[in-house]
Design a protein around this motif. Structure first.
Motif, PDB file in Angstrom:
ATOM      1  N   VAL A  15     -10.996 -14.723  -6.740  1.00 44.08           N
ATOM      2  CA  VAL A  15     -10.151 -14.699  -5.537  1.00 44.08           C
ATOM      3  C   VAL A  15      -9.298 -13.438  -5.493  1.00 44.08           C
ATOM      4  CG1 VAL A  15      -8.234 -15.828  -4.354  1.00 44.08           C
ATOM      5  CG2 VAL A  15     -10.134 -17.185  -5.220  1.00 44.08           C
ATOM      6  N   SER A  16      -8.709 -13.072  -6.618  1.00 41.48           N
ATOM      7  CA  SER A  16      -7.869 -11.870  -6.642  1.00 41.48           C
ATOM      8  C   SER A  16      -8.702 -10.617  -6.395  1.00 41.48           C
ATOM      9  CB  SER A  16      -7.105 -11.769  -7.963  1.00 41.48           C
ATOM     10  OG  SER A  16      -7.982 -11.702  -9.071  1.00 41.48           O
ATOM     11  N   ALA A  17      -9.932 -10.607  -6.904  1.00 39.68           N
ATOM     12  CA  ALA A  17     -10.815  -9.462  -6.674  1.00 39.68           C
ATOM     13  C   ALA A  17     -11.204  -9.356  -5.202  1.00 39.68           C
ATOM     14  CB  ALA A  17     -12.072  -9.574  -7.548  1.00 39.68           C
ATOM     15  N   LEU A  18     -11.519 -10.499  -4.580  1.00 38.63           N
ATOM     16  CA  LEU A  18     -11.882 -10.500  -3.156  1.00 38.63           C
ATOM     17  C   LEU A  18     -10.705 -10.083  -2.280  1.00 38.63           C
ATOM     18  CD1 LEU A  18     -14.054 -13.742  -2.927  1.00 38.63           C
ATOM     19  CD2 LEU A  18     -14.850 -11.372  -2.730  1.00 38.63           C
ATOM     20  N   LEU A  19      -9.519 -10.585  -2.603  1.00 41.63           N
ATOM     21  CA  LEU A  19      -8.324 -10.193  -1.856  1.00 41.63           C
ATOM     22  C   LEU A  19      -8.078  -8.687  -1.976  1.00 41.63           C
ATOM     23  CD1 LEU A  19      -5.755 -13.044  -2.610  1.00 41.63           C
ATOM     24  CD2 LEU A  19      -6.696 -12.433  -0.380  1.00 41.63           C
ATOM     25  N   LEU A  23      -8.011  -6.047   1.088  1.00 42.22           N
ATOM     26  CA  LEU A  23      -6.850  -5.181   1.311  1.00 42.22           C
ATOM     27  C   LEU A  23      -7.270  -3.712   1.314  1.00 42.22           C
ATOM     28  CD1 LEU A  23      -4.136  -6.913  -0.914  1.00 42.22           C
ATOM     29  CD2 LEU A  23      -3.963  -6.486   1.540  1.00 42.22           C
ATOM     30  N   GLY A  24      -8.117  -3.343   0.371  1.00 39.16           N
ATOM     31  CA  GLY A  24      -8.591  -1.967   0.316  1.00 39.16           C
ATOM     32  C   GLY A  24      -9.350  -1.558   1.559  1.00 39.16           C
ATOM     33  N   ALA A  25     -10.026  -2.527   2.173  1.00 40.61           N
ATOM     34  CA  ALA A  25     -10.849  -2.230   3.347  1.00 40.61           C
ATOM     35  C   ALA A  25     -10.049  -2.147   4.642  1.00 40.61           C
ATOM     36  CB  ALA A  25     -11.947  -3.283   3.485  1.00 40.61           C
ATOM     37  N   PHE A  26      -8.728  -2.383   4.576  1.00 37.23           N
ATOM     38  CA  PHE A  26      -7.949  -2.176   5.799  1.00 37.23           C
ATOM     39  C   PHE A  26      -7.953  -0.679   6.107  1.00 37.23           C
ATOM     40  CE2 PHE A  26      -4.006  -1.029   8.000  1.00 37.23           C
ATOM     41  CZ  PHE A  26      -4.171  -1.784   9.145  1.00 37.23           C
ATOM     42  N   THR A  66      -0.480   6.486   7.002  1.00 34.10           N
ATOM     43  CA  THR A  66      -1.708   6.179   6.265  1.00 34.10           C
ATOM     44  C   THR A  66      -1.475   6.251   4.763  1.00 34.10           C
ATOM     45  OG1 THR A  66      -3.117   6.984   8.068  1.00 34.10           O
ATOM     46  CG2 THR A  66      -4.100   6.877   5.877  1.00 34.10           C
ATOM     47  N   LEU A  67      -0.808   7.301   4.313  1.00 35.94           N
ATOM     48  CA  LEU A  67      -0.519   7.437   2.884  1.00 35.94           C
ATOM     49  C   LEU A  67       0.327   6.266   2.379  1.00 35.94           C
ATOM     50  CD1 LEU A  67       0.228  11.264   2.695  1.00 35.94           C
ATOM     51  CD2 LEU A  67      -1.659  10.079   1.547  1.00 35.94           C
ATOM     52  N   LEU A  68       1.344   5.890   3.133  1.00 38.41           N
ATOM     53  CA  LEU A  68       2.203   4.773   2.732  1.00 38.41           C
ATOM     54  C   LEU A  68       1.434   3.457   2.729  1.00 38.41           C
ATOM     55  CD1 LEU A  68       5.500   5.655   4.634  1.00 38.41           C
ATOM     56  CD2 LEU A  68       5.184   5.595   2.152  1.00 38.41           C
ATOM     57  N   CYS A  69       0.617   3.267   3.741  1.00 36.47           N
ATOM     58  CA  CYS A  69      -0.153   2.029   3.835  1.00 36.47           C
ATOM     59  C   CYS A  69      -1.176   1.944   2.702  1.00 36.47           C
ATOM     60  CB  CYS A  69      -0.843   1.948   5.195  1.00 36.47           C
ATOM     61  SG  CYS A  69      -1.682   0.380   5.497  1.00 36.47           S
ATOM     62  N   ASP A  70      -1.862   3.053   2.411  1.00 39.39           N
ATOM     63  CA  ASP A  70      -2.849   3.051   1.335  1.00 39.39           C
ATOM     64  C   ASP A  70      -2.186   2.798  -0.015  1.00 39.39           C
ATOM     65  OD1 ASP A  70      -4.782   3.533   3.209  1.00 39.39           O
ATOM     66  OD2 ASP A  70      -5.050   5.648   2.721  1.00 39.39           O
ATOM     67  N   PHE A  71      -1.047   3.443  -0.235  1.00 38.03           N
ATOM     68  CA  PHE A  71      -0.280   3.199  -1.457  1.00 38.03           C
ATOM     69  C   PHE A  71       0.126   1.718  -1.525  1.00 38.03           C
ATOM     70  CE2 PHE A  71       3.638   2.807  -3.839  1.00 38.03           C
ATOM     71  CZ  PHE A  71       3.457   3.635  -4.935  1.00 38.03           C
ATOM     72  N   GLY A  72       0.609   1.204  -0.401  1.00 40.63           N
ATOM     73  CA  GLY A  72       1.080  -0.175  -0.363  1.00 40.63           C
ATOM     74  C   GLY A  72      -0.015  -1.191  -0.591  1.00 40.63           C
ATOM     75  N   LYS A  73      -1.199  -0.956  -0.033  1.00 42.14           N
ATOM     76  CA  LYS A  73      -2.253  -1.952  -0.219  1.00 42.14           C
ATOM     77  C   LYS A  73      -2.754  -1.952  -1.661  1.00 42.14           C
ATOM     78  CE  LYS A  73      -6.109   0.842   1.646  1.00 42.14           C
ATOM     79  NZ  LYS A  73      -6.978   1.049   2.830  1.00 42.14           N
ATOM     80  N   GLY A  74      -2.711  -0.800  -2.318  1.00 38.24           N
ATOM     81  CA  GLY A  74      -3.044  -0.770  -3.733  1.00 38.24           C
ATOM     82  C   GLY A  74      -2.035  -1.539  -4.561  1.00 38.24           C
ATOM     83  N   ALA A  75      -0.755  -1.304  -4.274  1.00 36.05           N
ATOM     84  CA  ALA A  75       0.310  -2.005  -4.993  1.00 36.05           C
ATOM     85  C   ALA A  75       0.243  -3.507  -4.754  1.00 36.05           C
ATOM     86  CB  ALA A  75       1.664  -1.450  -4.566  1.00 36.05           C
ATOM     87  N   LEU A  76       0.037  -3.908  -3.499  1.00 41.63           N
ATOM     88  CA  LEU A  76       0.002  -5.335  -3.164  1.00 41.63           C
ATOM     89  C   LEU A  76      -1.185  -6.030  -3.817  1.00 41.63           C
ATOM     90  CD1 LEU A  76       1.186  -7.702  -1.580  1.00 41.63           C
ATOM     91  CD2 LEU A  76      -0.173  -6.960   0.403  1.00 41.63           C
ATOM     92  N   ALA A  77      -2.333  -5.367  -3.832  1.00 37.59           N
ATOM     93  CA  ALA A  77      -3.538  -5.961  -4.433  1.00 37.59           C
ATOM     94  C   ALA A  77      -3.322  -6.269  -5.913  1.00 37.59           C
ATOM     95  CB  ALA A  77      -4.723  -5.015  -4.261  1.00 37.59           C
ATOM     96  N   VAL A  78      -2.753  -5.330  -6.631  1.00 35.48           N
ATOM     97  CA  VAL A  78      -2.529  -5.530  -8.064  1.00 35.48           C
ATOM     98  C   VAL A  78      -1.427  -6.562  -8.309  1.00 35.48           C
ATOM     99  CG1 VAL A  78      -1.816  -4.387 -10.204  1.00 35.48           C
ATOM    100  CG2 VAL A  78      -3.398  -3.243  -8.649  1.00 35.48           C
ATOM    101  N   LEU A 100     -12.441   0.325  -4.457  1.00 38.13           N
ATOM    102  CA  LEU A 100     -13.815   0.172  -3.963  1.00 38.13           C
ATOM    103  C   LEU A 100     -13.815  -0.126  -2.467  1.00 38.13           C
ATOM    104  CD1 LEU A 100     -16.859  -0.058  -4.722  1.00 38.13           C
ATOM    105  CD2 LEU A 100     -16.466  -2.507  -5.053  1.00 38.13           C
ATOM    106  N   GLY A 101     -12.971  -1.078  -2.035  1.00 36.39           N
ATOM    107  CA  GLY A 101     -12.894  -1.416  -0.615  1.00 36.39           C
ATOM    108  C   GLY A 101     -12.393  -0.265   0.231  1.00 36.39           C
ATOM    109  N   HIS A 102     -11.476   0.516  -0.338  1.00 35.94           N
ATOM    110  CA  HIS A 102     -10.931   1.672   0.377  1.00 35.94           C
ATOM    111  C   HIS A 102     -11.960   2.800   0.483  1.00 35.94           C
ATOM    112  CE1 HIS A 102      -7.980   4.682   1.647  1.00 35.94           C
ATOM    113  NE2 HIS A 102      -8.493   5.476   0.722  1.00 35.94           N
TER     114      HIS A 102
END
Length: 202
Positions: A15-19, A23-26, A66-78, A100-102
């Motif tokens: 589940v955490s991997a799929l989430l 998130l990366g694919a946003f 975009t930079l903030l969002c990409d940074f944020g989705k990485g942080a949120l995923a982990v 990978l999703g990104h």
């Protein structure tokens, strides 16, 4: 949600991997460029969907968002992986999956960014010392090579070494190899451009 948290370790890892992958694919670069009416970021500049190309091709506002969002989705995923699966394999797997999703976004025909901002965001949550050391290594590589993209692609190869130095754990080392490989693969065109003499530090 409670059933996931109280479920088996394998379920929580999946589940955490799929989430993390979702998130990366946003597609933040694509979304913000479209919102300001600048068109499809895949048709602008280098065609990369990440923050740097968005900044250069669509402007300061969508680029920074975009930079903030990409940074944020990485942080949120982990972070979410740590909550769901606990420390160790879950957050490390989430770091790989969010990149990978990104990098290979299924919603954009498997086009994406290069994984640096998402990877840095995830690394800050996973291990702040690793994030700080890798940021320094990438910056030094970029300065020495006089090319930001090539420096980033080469500098990130040090990730498994940094993991080994700090943790001496094969799980972290193999995870570092996988994460670094994803990012290096997306920089192959930068390596070719560097060999051809095309260099740009900023």
């Amino acid at each position: 949600m409670l059933s996931i948290i109280t479920g088996g370790v394998e379920m929580r890892l999946v589940v955490s991997a799929l989430l993390a992958g979702l998130l990366g694919a946003f597609p933040s670069g694509y979304v913000f460029t479209k919102l300001i009416g600048a068109g499809d970021i895949r048709r602008l500049g280098s065609g990369n969907v990440g923050g740097v190309n968005t900044l250069k091709s669509a402007g300061m506002l969508p680029g920074l968002l975009t930079l903030l969002c990409d940074f944020g989705k990485g942080a949120l995923a982990v972070y979410l992986a740590g909550v769901l699966a606990g420390p160790g394999a879950g957050p490390l797997l989430a770091l790989f999956c969010v990149i990978l999703g990104h990098n290979y976004n299924p919603f954009l025909g498997f086009q994406g960014g290069k994984g640096l901002a998402a990877g840095l965001g995830g690394a800050v949550v996973l291990s702040p010392p690793v994030a700080a050391i890798m940021l320094l290594i990438v910056a030094l590589a970029a300065l020495l090579l006089r090319d930001a993209n090539t420096g980033a692609g080469i500098g990130v190869a040090a990730l498994p070494v940094v993991f080994w130095f700090l943790y001496r754990d094969w799980l972290w080392i193999l995870g570092g190899v996988a994460v670094a490989g994803l990012i290096i693969l997306k920089h192959r065109h930068d390596f070719q451009a560097y060999r051809a003499g095309r260099r740009q530090l900023f």
